[in-house]
Design a protein around this motif. Structure first.
Motif: not given
Length: 442
Positions: A293-294, A351-362, A403-411, A413-416
């Motif tokens: 679906m994605n 989509v990130v900017e319009a919805n102010e999507l963020k990824v927290e360190n935790e 590795n940190y950046v890859q996990e950030y980007e993956a999360i 992308a999921e939020k988008v």
């Protein structure tokens, strides 16, 4: 200093010109020359006593070029930010003849690729399909067969009997070469299985591969490792050179098996085991269905969002950014793929900017901890938390933070995609697990 921007008619390409006079860089150059004279170690002069005139003669041109390049970088970057220009990649210098020995005033030009403004589709304007998978008896049986084989006791008998697996090399009859290594399940063959009864290592068995699986290209591809296209083209006799026979005694459904499959004491009865198997299988199908679906959402967004790219600049920038890795010919051949990737990146960022999507360190740490637990088939306990967090922190620091950046980007992308799922119409279509596999095979 004077900076001008000349946009071309398409408003997607532009030339940025930076005009420098001697006054723009002279002070910085003189300061750097004095700094060099204090540090330079030149034979015949005490440290710190080298004349500025000598330093200018020896290093002046290099210092001038460095200072101008630094000034250009800051000026161009500042102009782009101040004027809120949305550019593709980075400014590309336009080749020119500069005489640093004699010129005092300079004009430098940079080519820019400008990204256009665009609008996202209105909410509920896009429709996608999602498979709502149901677990059929055939899939349940296959799942338990796999568990029995995976966790059962495997032996290598001298000769094959019904239900055994034959490990060997398969090749088209008459063709040269050693063939492809495979594990042939005699219990999955619809015909000609009798030819393999009594087979021993080093035996060569000739059979009709297509007939053996009743012309089922999916089964042929699955058991031979061929592509779907290769499997569909299979005709005539093949030979299997047997290397060994494998026989597996089905594992007993007891606590030992339960622990091997799901971890110690996660399930303690056959009823709980059955329920856990079913839920795990369904989770996998749900995940696959969501992934499909994605992909539909991404494709539909690309189809329904009109974005005109600075095509020629993009091609030149790809060559420059991938110097030594990609040729202009390769970029031309695969340009459509690069364009789609860039367009999706632009849509995602909007989509990130319009919805102010963020990824927290935790969130990043928690995701990494769950991945670590999954690798060892474990569930989180208070006793494990500290050590698992330590492993996660160590992993995220590795590769200089990659590795940190890859996990950030993956999360992110999921939020988008999660955000977009709430803005499209989703049609649920019921389908059995077996039909789902067949539909998406190959």
């Amino acid at each position: 200093m004077d900076i001008t921007l000349d946009k071309q008619d398409d408003q997607l390409h532009a030339i940025l010109t930076v005009n420098l006079t001697e006054a723009d860089y002279a002070t910085a150059v003189e300061s750097k020359l004095k700094e060099y004279s204090k540090k330079a170690q030149i034979k015949g002069f005490r440290p710190g006593k080298v004349p500025v005139t000598l330093v200018r003669k020896m290093y002046g041109k290099g210092i001038l070029v460095d200072e101008i390049n630094e000034l250009l970088g800051k000026s161009v970057d500042g102009y782009i930010k101040e004027n809120k220009l949305r550019i593709l990649g980075e400014p590309m210098p336009v080749a020119s003849d500069i005489d640093f020995d004699n010129q005092k005033d300079y004009a430098f030009q940079f080519e820019l690729g400008l990204l256009p403004e665009f609008e996202l589709p209105a909410d509920q304007a896009i429709t996608v399909d999602r498979h709502k998978v149901t677990l059929d008896e055939n899939t349940k049986s296959e799942t338990y067969e796999q568990l029995e084989r995976q966790f059962g006791e495997t032996t290598e008998p001298e000769a094959a009997e019904a239900g055994d697996y034959l490990v060997g090399r398969l090749r088209k009859d008459g063709e040269e070469g050693e063939g492809r290594l495979l594990m042939l399940p005699t219990n999955k063959m619809k015909n000609e299985a009798d030819k393999f009864m009594g087979a021993k290592p080093e035996n060569v068995i000739t059979f009709d591969l297509k007939t053996a699986f009743d012309g089922d290209a999916k089964a042929i591809a699955n058991f031979t490792g061929m592509s779907r296209e290769e499997a569909e083209a299979v005709e005539g006799n093949y030979t299997l050179t047997v290397e060994k026979v494998q026989r597996t005694a089905a594992a007993e459904f007891n606590q030992e098996l339960f622990d091997k499959v799901f971890g110690k004491d996660i399930v303690t009865s056959k009823e709980d085991f059955d329920e856990k198997v079913t839920s795990t299988v369904m989770e996998n199908y749900d995940r696959e269905s969501d992934n499909l679906m994605n992909r539909q959402i991404i494709d539909k967004m690309l189809e329904n969002v009109s974005i005109e790219l600075p095509k020629e600049f993009f091609k030149k920038w790809l060559v420059r950014a991938n110097e030594g890795k990609l040729t202009p010919e390769q970029i031309e051949e695969h340009y459509d793929d690069y364009a789609k990737e860039l367009k999706w990146s632009m849509i995602r960022n909007k989509v990130v900017e319009a919805n102010e999507l963020k990824v927290e360190n935790e969130e990043i740490v928690d995701r990494t901890m769950q991945k670590i637990l999954g690798q060892f088939n474990m569930e989180m306990t208070p006793e494990l938390e500290e050590s698992v967090r330590g492993f996660a922190d160590n992993f995220l620091r590795q590769e200089n933070g990659k590795n940190y950046v890859q996990e950030y980007e993956a999360i992110l992308a999921e939020k988008v995609l999660e955000n977009l799922r709430g803005k499209v119409v989703v049609n649920d279509n019921e389908i059995t697990a077996e039909d789902f596999r067949n539909q998406n095979a190959g």
